[in-house]
Scaffold this active site. Structure first.
Site, PDB file in Angstrom:
ATOM      1  N   ARG A  89     -16.075   2.136 -15.844  1.00  0.00           N
ATOM      2  CA  ARG A  89     -15.961   0.799 -13.969  1.00  0.00           C
ATOM      3  C   ARG A  89     -16.514   0.612 -13.206  1.00  0.00           C
ATOM      4  O   ARG A  89     -17.161   1.753 -12.884  1.00  0.00           O
ATOM      5  CB  ARG A  89     -14.520   2.524 -13.945  1.00  0.00           C
ATOM      6  N   TYR A 119     -11.639   4.411  -1.759  1.00  0.00           N
ATOM      7  CA  TYR A 119     -11.524   5.102  -3.073  1.00  0.00           C
ATOM      8  C   TYR A 119     -12.531   4.570  -3.991  1.00  0.00           C
ATOM      9  O   TYR A 119     -13.186   3.238  -4.017  1.00  0.00           O
ATOM     10  CB  TYR A 119     -10.276   4.267  -3.525  1.00  0.00           C
ATOM     11  N   ASP A 172     -10.999  -0.240 -10.639  1.00  0.00           N
ATOM     12  CA  ASP A 172      -9.420   0.254 -10.458  1.00  0.00           C
ATOM     13  C   ASP A 172      -8.759  -0.739  -8.771  1.00  0.00           C
ATOM     14  O   ASP A 172      -9.645  -0.101  -7.429  1.00  0.00           O
ATOM     15  CB  ASP A 172      -9.386   1.720  -9.659  1.00  0.00           C
ATOM     16  N   HIS A 212      -6.413   0.454  -7.274  1.00  0.00           N
ATOM     17  CA  HIS A 212      -5.670   1.760  -6.427  1.00  0.00           C
ATOM     18  C   HIS A 212      -3.864   1.251  -5.907  1.00  0.00           C
ATOM     19  O   HIS A 212      -4.096   1.588  -4.385  1.00  0.00           O
ATOM     20  CB  HIS A 212      -6.573   2.157  -5.680  1.00  0.00           C
ATOM     21  N   GLU A 245      -7.118  -2.306 -12.701  1.00  0.00           N
ATOM     22  CA  GLU A 245      -5.873  -1.418 -12.217  1.00  0.00           C
ATOM     23  C   GLU A 245      -5.231  -1.469 -11.599  1.00  0.00           C
ATOM     24  O   GLU A 245      -5.943  -1.147 -10.989  1.00  0.00           O
ATOM     25  CB  GLU A 245      -6.816  -0.025 -13.147  1.00  0.00           C
ATOM     26  N   GLU A 295      -1.128   4.426 -13.480  1.00  0.00           N
ATOM     27  CA  GLU A 295      -1.477   6.227 -13.185  1.00  0.00           C
ATOM     28  C   GLU A 295       0.055   6.855 -12.799  1.00  0.00           C
ATOM     29  O   GLU A 295      -0.165   8.515 -12.453  1.00  0.00           O
ATOM     30  CB  GLU A 295      -2.858   6.018 -12.340  1.00  0.00           C
ATOM     31  N   ARG A 298      -1.184   3.445 -18.371  1.00  0.00           N
ATOM     32  CA  ARG A 298      -2.865   4.445 -17.605  1.00  0.00           C
ATOM     33  C   ARG A 298      -1.869   5.848 -17.918  1.00  0.00           C
ATOM     34  O   ARG A 298      -2.666   6.416 -16.631  1.00  0.00           O
ATOM     35  CB  ARG A 298      -2.561   3.859 -16.404  1.00  0.00           C
ATOM     36  N   GLU A 314      -9.995   7.185 -19.909  1.00  0.00           N
ATOM     37  CA  GLU A 314     -10.766   7.132 -19.296  1.00  0.00           C
ATOM     38  C   GLU A 314     -11.568   9.104 -19.466  1.00  0.00           C
ATOM     39  O   GLU A 314     -10.678  10.123 -19.480  1.00  0.00           O
ATOM     40  CB  GLU A 314      -9.788   7.312 -17.411  1.00  0.00           C
ATOM     41  N   TRP A 356      -2.803   4.637  -0.107  1.00  0.00           N
ATOM     42  CA  TRP A 356      -4.449   4.882  -0.384  1.00  0.00           C
ATOM     43  C   TRP A 356      -4.362   5.339  -2.588  1.00  0.00           C
ATOM     44  O   TRP A 356      -3.807   5.095  -3.157  1.00  0.00           O
ATOM     45  CB  TRP A 356      -4.083   6.288  -0.353  1.00  0.00           C
TER      46      TRP A 356
END
Length: 412
Positions: free
Chosen positions: A147, A159, A220, A222, A246, A272, A293, A349, A412
């Site tokens: 990643r 992040y 990602d 996020h 992602e 996630e 995820r 992951e 975030w």
């Protein structure tokens, strides 16, 4: 066999973890991960005050019945606190059942579907040279998929970049990437989506030029983009052949992914922060994503996670189970057992835990040549050293939050 006692153990070796330990009247024990990063004590209270009293005297082998009882009897369903608590019970009961059978857990889930579980690591850097060093380090550690997260010019902290000051939150102890800050208040970071969208394609162009076309690369987002911004990014990254993009946009509005899907062929990984199959219903049925995820720890345990993945398999959607260091070794082991057994496995992951965490949690799962394996010990293959756990009391910790340049709070 009956459940004799259930204990909630909170420890903070490298970061905070919440573990449920269930013991039967004939001495078998099972462990379940109940960690909810930044809201750990909410799950502790839920378990201690509302769940543990319901378990005493129950038959530990009735896993499905216990799961349905905990989910339905409270009336108030879903949500990360509830589902993390239920997950801890579910995983602990599977641990007990597999120990009673004298088998590693994956055997009770149908046996191995592969020899090992491909894992990806987290490489990052504030700039391209630092990122390249991180990728090389992960390749040296044996990772076969990476990643990629990077700093953005003009932004102070972002992040996924391990060298950010915010990543030093664990009293100077940093391993891979841990954004949880041990402090009384969360750290503020900054964000600019347009700057990010301009910068990121050049990062992947440089990575591909340096490391070639074969290395699987992931990224990602996020949850930080609108659907049209996510579509733009996915399209701009198509030349670099990502394994996945992602959390490109907040997916609670599942229909928003229709727009993203219309504009890009970059594979999408979502979920996630999801907790139940209902969060995925439209995404799976309309094939708006390519990878699921969710974490076993935050989605009610092994039982519902396998059901979600069996549902996804009908649409050729594969697994990409969440596995950062806020998932304890107990939750990680549960994921790897499930990964090994299911047919529609995609990738796992994997962030390596720190030395103090490994002191508290002794694990049989291994990482060799880019692949994880849960090991052959009966159950999950994880033991918790209660004495070692007691050396590391809970510490208040928060994830960071974002503000735009004008002061608006952002995802975030």
């Amino acid at each position: 066999m009956k459940i004799d006692r259930a204990e909630v153990i909170v420890t903070s070796p490298d970061r905070n973890f919440v573990t449920l330990k269930i013991t039967t009247d004939d001495g078998l024990t099972g462990l379940g991960d109940a960690t909810l990063n930044g809201r750990e004590l909410a799950v502790v209270a839920y378990l201690t005050e509302h769940v543990v009293p319901l378990l005493i005297g129950k038959d530990p082998h009735r896993i499905e019945d216990t799961w349905q009882f905990l989910y339905r009897s409270a009336y108030w369903r879903r949500g990360p606190v509830t589902m993390a608590a239920i997950a801890a019970v579910d995983v602990a009961l599977w641990d007990i059942k597999a120990k009673a059978a004298g088998m590693p857990l994956y055997q009770l889930l149908g046996g191995a579907s592969r020899e090992g579980v491909l894992a990806y690591g987290h490489a990052s850097g504030k700039d391209i040279p630092e990122l390249f060093d991180s990728i090389r380090s992960h390749l040296d550690q044996g990772y076969r998929a990476i990643r990629v997260q990077t700093g953005v010019p003009g932004l102070k902290s972002i992040y996924g970049v391990a060298s950010n000051a915010a990543a030093e939150g664990n009293t100077g102890r940093r391993y891979d990437y841990d954004p949880a800050q041990r402090a009384d208040l969360p750290v503020e970071e900054d964000w600019d989506t347009r700057a990010y969208l301009r910068h990121l394609p050049s990062v992947f162009e440089a990575v591909r030029a340096e490391f070639g076309p074969e290395l699987p690369l992931l990224h990602d987002g996020h949850h930080r983009m609108t659907p049209i911004q996510a579509a733009k990014l996915g399209k701009s990254l198509e030349p670099y052949d990502l394994f996945w993009l992602e959390d490109c946009t907040p997916a609670e509005n599942q229909k928003a992914l229709r727009l993203v899907r219309q504009h890009t062929t970059t594979p999408l990984a979502i979920g996630e922060v999801f907790n139940t199959v209902w969060d995925y219903q439209t995404l799976i049925e309309e094939q708006l994503i390519d990878y699921v995820r969710s974490a076993v720890t935050h989605t009610g345990g092994i039982s519902p996670m396998k059901k979600i993945l069996d549902y996804a398999a009908q649409y050729q959607i594969r697994s990409g189970i969440h596995g950062p260091t806020d998932i304890s070794p107990v939750g990680m082991a549960a994921a790897v057992h499930l990964d090994l057994a299911i047919h529609n496995f995609g990738i796992q992951e994997y962030m390596k835990h720190g030395e103090m965490t490994n002191e508290v949690f002794q694990q049989s799962f291994t990482f060799n040549d880019g692949y994880l394996h849960p090991g052959e010990r009966p159950g999950l293959g994880v033991d918790l050293d209660v004495d070692a756990a007691g050396k590391y009391p809970y510490q208040t910790a928060y994830l960071p939050f974002n503000r735009l340049h004008d002061g608006t709070v952002h995802d975030w």
